[in-house]
Motif scaffolding. Structure first.
Motif, PDB file in Angstrom:
ATOM      1  N   GLY A   1      -6.601  18.949 -66.512  1.00  0.00           N
ATOM      2  CA  GLY A   1      -6.077  18.778 -65.168  1.00  0.00           C
ATOM      3  C   GLY A   1      -5.065  19.850 -64.808  1.00  0.00           C
ATOM      4  O   GLY A   1      -4.793  20.774 -65.581  1.00  0.00           O
ATOM      5  N   LEU A   2      -4.491  19.701 -63.622  1.00  0.00           N
ATOM      6  CA  LEU A   2      -3.507  20.670 -63.130  1.00  0.00           C
ATOM      7  C   LEU A   2      -2.260  20.675 -64.010  1.00  0.00           C
ATOM      8  O   LEU A   2      -1.722  19.618 -64.332  1.00  0.00           O
ATOM      9  CB  LEU A   2      -3.109  20.332 -61.696  1.00  0.00           C
ATOM     10  N   CYS A   3      -1.793  21.865 -64.340  1.00  0.00           N
ATOM     11  CA  CYS A   3      -0.564  21.982 -65.121  1.00  0.00           C
ATOM     12  C   CYS A   3       0.511  22.739 -64.342  1.00  0.00           C
ATOM     13  O   CYS A   3       1.679  22.708 -64.727  1.00  0.00           O
ATOM     14  CB  CYS A   3      -0.821  22.637 -66.468  1.00  0.00           C
TER      15      CYS A   3
ATOM     16  N   SER B   1     -13.402  30.260 -59.388  1.00  0.00           N
ATOM     17  CA  SER B   1     -14.510  29.321 -59.208  1.00  0.00           C
ATOM     18  C   SER B   1     -14.202  27.950 -59.811  1.00  0.00           C
ATOM     19  O   SER B   1     -14.521  26.927 -59.213  1.00  0.00           O
ATOM     20  CB  SER B   1     -15.796  29.890 -59.801  1.00  0.00           C
ATOM     21  N   HIS B   2     -13.562  27.916 -60.969  1.00  0.00           N
ATOM     22  CA  HIS B   2     -13.250  26.645 -61.631  1.00  0.00           C
ATOM     23  C   HIS B   2     -12.240  25.826 -60.825  1.00  0.00           C
ATOM     24  O   HIS B   2     -12.287  24.601 -60.817  1.00  0.00           O
ATOM     25  CB  HIS B   2     -12.713  26.905 -63.043  1.00  0.00           C
ATOM     26  N   LEU B   3     -11.337  26.495 -60.141  1.00  0.00           N
ATOM     27  CA  LEU B   3     -10.249  25.815 -59.427  1.00  0.00           C
ATOM     28  C   LEU B   3     -10.501  25.692 -57.927  1.00  0.00           C
ATOM     29  O   LEU B   3      -9.645  25.203 -57.193  1.00  0.00           O
ATOM     30  CB  LEU B   3      -8.933  26.557 -59.678  1.00  0.00           C
ATOM     31  N   GLN B   4     -11.660  26.106 -57.468  1.00  0.00           N
ATOM     32  CA  GLN B   4     -11.952  26.150 -56.035  1.00  0.00           C
ATOM     33  C   GLN B   4     -11.755  24.795 -55.355  1.00  0.00           C
ATOM     34  O   GLN B   4     -11.139  24.709 -54.294  1.00  0.00           O
ATOM     35  CB  GLN B   4     -13.363  26.663 -55.793  1.00  0.00           C
ATOM     36  N   ALA B   5     -12.257  23.726 -55.933  1.00  0.00           N
ATOM     37  CA  ALA B   5     -12.154  22.405 -55.301  1.00  0.00           C
ATOM     38  C   ALA B   5     -10.700  21.946 -55.213  1.00  0.00           C
ATOM     39  O   ALA B   5     -10.274  21.418 -54.176  1.00  0.00           O
ATOM     40  CB  ALA B   5     -12.984  21.380 -56.061  1.00  0.00           C
ATOM     41  N   TRP B   6      -9.937  22.146 -56.293  1.00  0.00           N
ATOM     42  CA  TRP B   6      -8.526  21.717 -56.275  1.00  0.00           C
ATOM     43  C   TRP B   6      -7.712  22.583 -55.318  1.00  0.00           C
ATOM     44  O   TRP B   6      -6.866  22.072 -54.595  1.00  0.00           O
ATOM     45  CB  TRP B   6      -7.943  21.740 -57.677  1.00  0.00           C
ATOM     46  N   SER B   7      -7.966  23.881 -55.305  1.00  0.00           N
ATOM     47  CA  SER B   7      -7.264  24.771 -54.372  1.00  0.00           C
ATOM     48  C   SER B   7      -7.582  24.379 -52.931  1.00  0.00           C
ATOM     49  O   SER B   7      -6.684  24.321 -52.082  1.00  0.00           O
ATOM     50  CB  SER B   7      -7.659  26.228 -54.608  1.00  0.00           C
ATOM     51  N   ALA B   8      -8.851  24.108 -52.651  1.00  0.00           N
ATOM     52  CA  ALA B   8      -9.258  23.717 -51.300  1.00  0.00           C
ATOM     53  C   ALA B   8      -8.580  22.415 -50.887  1.00  0.00           C
ATOM     54  O   ALA B   8      -8.133  22.265 -49.745  1.00  0.00           O
ATOM     55  CB  ALA B   8     -10.772  23.576 -51.223  1.00  0.00           C
ATOM     56  N   SER B   9      -8.468  21.476 -51.802  1.00  0.00           N
ATOM     57  CA  SER B   9      -7.801  20.207 -51.522  1.00  0.00           C
ATOM     58  C   SER B   9      -6.326  20.438 -51.166  1.00  0.00           C
ATOM     59  O   SER B   9      -5.807  19.857 -50.205  1.00  0.00           O
ATOM     60  CB  SER B   9      -7.921  19.281 -52.733  1.00  0.00           C
ATOM     61  N   LEU B  10      -5.661  21.301 -51.928  1.00  0.00           N
ATOM     62  CA  LEU B  10      -4.250  21.608 -51.657  1.00  0.00           C
ATOM     63  C   LEU B  10      -4.092  22.317 -50.314  1.00  0.00           C
ATOM     64  O   LEU B  10      -3.146  22.036 -49.568  1.00  0.00           O
ATOM     65  CB  LEU B  10      -3.666  22.436 -52.793  1.00  0.00           C
ATOM     66  N   LEU B  11      -5.005  23.214 -49.985  1.00  0.00           N
ATOM     67  CA  LEU B  11      -4.938  23.909 -48.698  1.00  0.00           C
ATOM     68  C   LEU B  11      -5.202  22.945 -47.540  1.00  0.00           C
ATOM     69  O   LEU B  11      -4.559  23.033 -46.494  1.00  0.00           O
ATOM     70  CB  LEU B  11      -5.906  25.092 -48.677  1.00  0.00           C
ATOM     71  N   ARG B  12      -6.127  22.005 -47.725  1.00  0.00           N
ATOM     72  CA  ARG B  12      -6.353  20.981 -46.695  1.00  0.00           C
ATOM     73  C   ARG B  12      -5.113  20.111 -46.536  1.00  0.00           C
ATOM     74  O   ARG B  12      -4.757  19.716 -45.424  1.00  0.00           O
ATOM     75  CB  ARG B  12      -7.571  20.111 -47.046  1.00  0.00           C
TER      76      ARG B  12
ATOM     77  N   ALA C   1      -2.675  21.788 -44.421  1.00  0.00           N
ATOM     78  CA  ALA C   1      -3.125  21.822 -43.027  1.00  0.00           C
ATOM     79  C   ALA C   1      -3.136  20.436 -42.388  1.00  0.00           C
ATOM     80  O   ALA C   1      -3.586  20.292 -41.252  1.00  0.00           O
ATOM     81  CB  ALA C   1      -4.518  22.443 -42.955  1.00  0.00           C
ATOM     82  N   GLY C   2      -2.641  19.438 -43.103  1.00  0.00           N
ATOM     83  CA  GLY C   2      -2.583  18.091 -42.559  1.00  0.00           C
ATOM     84  C   GLY C   2      -3.891  17.346 -42.580  1.00  0.00           C
ATOM     85  O   GLY C   2      -4.003  16.259 -42.012  1.00  0.00           O
ATOM     86  N   GLN C   3      -4.893  17.886 -43.241  1.00  0.00           N
ATOM     87  CA  GLN C   3      -6.219  17.271 -43.258  1.00  0.00           C
ATOM     88  C   GLN C   3      -6.431  16.330 -44.435  1.00  0.00           C
ATOM     89  O   GLN C   3      -7.424  15.602 -44.461  1.00  0.00           O
ATOM     90  CB  GLN C   3      -7.286  18.371 -43.289  1.00  0.00           C
ATOM     91  N   GLU C   4      -5.554  16.378 -45.409  1.00  0.00           N
ATOM     92  CA  GLU C   4      -5.679  15.536 -46.597  1.00  0.00           C
ATOM     93  C   GLU C   4      -4.272  15.083 -47.008  1.00  0.00           C
ATOM     94  O   GLU C   4      -3.678  15.637 -47.923  1.00  0.00           O
ATOM     95  CB  GLU C   4      -6.355  16.325 -47.728  1.00  0.00           C
ATOM     96  N   PRO C   5      -3.733  14.073 -46.307  1.00  0.00           N
ATOM     97  CA  PRO C   5      -2.340  13.686 -46.537  1.00  0.00           C
ATOM     98  C   PRO C   5      -2.039  13.181 -47.948  1.00  0.00           C
ATOM     99  O   PRO C   5      -0.944  13.361 -48.437  1.00  0.00           O
ATOM    100  CB  PRO C   5      -2.083  12.588 -45.521  1.00  0.00           C
ATOM    101  N   ARG C   6      -3.000  12.558 -48.583  1.00  0.00           N
ATOM    102  CA  ARG C   6      -2.758  12.013 -49.927  1.00  0.00           C
ATOM    103  C   ARG C   6      -3.520  12.832 -50.954  1.00  0.00           C
ATOM    104  O   ARG C   6      -4.736  12.999 -50.843  1.00  0.00           O
ATOM    105  CB  ARG C   6      -3.207  10.567 -49.989  1.00  0.00           C
ATOM    106  N   LEU C   7      -2.798  13.323 -51.950  1.00  0.00           N
ATOM    107  CA  LEU C   7      -3.423  14.081 -53.034  1.00  0.00           C
ATOM    108  C   LEU C   7      -3.530  13.202 -54.273  1.00  0.00           C
ATOM    109  O   LEU C   7      -2.543  12.608 -54.701  1.00  0.00           O
ATOM    110  CB  LEU C   7      -2.585  15.322 -53.372  1.00  0.00           C
ATOM    111  N   ASP C   8      -4.710  13.116 -54.820  1.00  0.00           N
ATOM    112  CA  ASP C   8      -4.928  12.360 -56.046  1.00  0.00           C
ATOM    113  C   ASP C   8      -5.703  13.249 -57.013  1.00  0.00           C
ATOM    114  O   ASP C   8      -6.889  13.053 -57.244  1.00  0.00           O
ATOM    115  CB  ASP C   8      -5.681  11.057 -55.749  1.00  0.00           C
ATOM    116  N   LEU C   9      -5.017  14.265 -57.512  1.00  0.00           N
ATOM    117  CA  LEU C   9      -5.639  15.253 -58.383  1.00  0.00           C
ATOM    118  C   LEU C   9      -5.235  14.989 -59.828  1.00  0.00           C
ATOM    119  O   LEU C   9      -4.121  14.517 -60.095  1.00  0.00           O
ATOM    120  CB  LEU C   9      -5.210  16.660 -57.957  1.00  0.00           C
TER     121      LEU C   9
END
Length: 182
Positions: free
Chosen positions: A39-41, A70-81, A84-92
């Motif tokens: 997971g994220l460190c 490429s390995h971190l693309q989904a987690w990076s995209a989630s953090l960027l969303r 941008a206010g598009q994903e208020p809750r992070l559950d990574l």
């Protein structure tokens, strides 16, 4: 020693440990996302990729650290969303060492709603330890995963910002952004 932990804890990311990272531009400068296979460190904010990567290498001096967008693309995209206010809750998923006290603080911080704040003393009271205000502040200061554990949502009792590992300007901008998207 990583993140001010004991030598025994630091061995978790000893020689041969794998940490991959990726950086992306965001509204707050640059966002560095780093992870182990579990997971994220590290999630950090800064102005220079070189400084962000140097700090990562300092936190994990014996680990094998490499770039891997490429390995971190989904987690990076989630953090960027999230920014941008598009994903208020992070559950990574997280892979960060912590004391029991730090985990308790960080779990409370993760329960603070997007756009809300609590004071250091309120967090201490929520833990049932009203005298632990300074320890709460220290747990916030040692948080290695910005945004995921939203330590920016903790302010002083008088409403002033207090500190923020990635700069008070960023803390102020994060709080303003979150209020804007409510």
């Amino acid at each position: 020693m990583a993140l001010g932990l004991t030598p025994a804890t630091d061995q978790r990311w000893g020689k041969g440990a794998q940490v991959c990272f990726s950086t992306a531009s965001c509204s707050l400068g640059l966002l560095l996302v780093a992870a182990t296979p579990k997971g994220l460190c590290s999630v950090a904010l800064g102005d220079s990729q070189e400084k962000l990567v140097a700090a990562l290498r300092q936190d994990f001096p014996a680990a094998n650290i490499h770039s891997d967008d490429s390995h971190l693309q989904a987690w990076s995209a989630s953090l960027l969303r999230h920014l941008a206010g598009q994903e208020p809750r992070l559950d990574l998923p997280l892979d960060i060492p912590a004391t029991a006290f730090q985990w308790r603080v960080w779990q409370i911080l993760r329960s603070i709603n997007y756009g809300d704040t609590r004071s250091y003393s309120q967090v201490a009271e929520m833990m049932g330890q009203p005298q632990a205000v300074r320890a709460v502040a220290r747990a916030c200061a040692t948080n290695p995963v910005a945004l995921v554990v939203p330590c920016h949502r903790v302010v002083r009792s008088d409403g002033s910002l207090g500190g923020f590992r990635w700069g008070l300007e960023r803390k102020q901008a994060l709080l303003a952004q979150e209020r804007q998207y409510l």
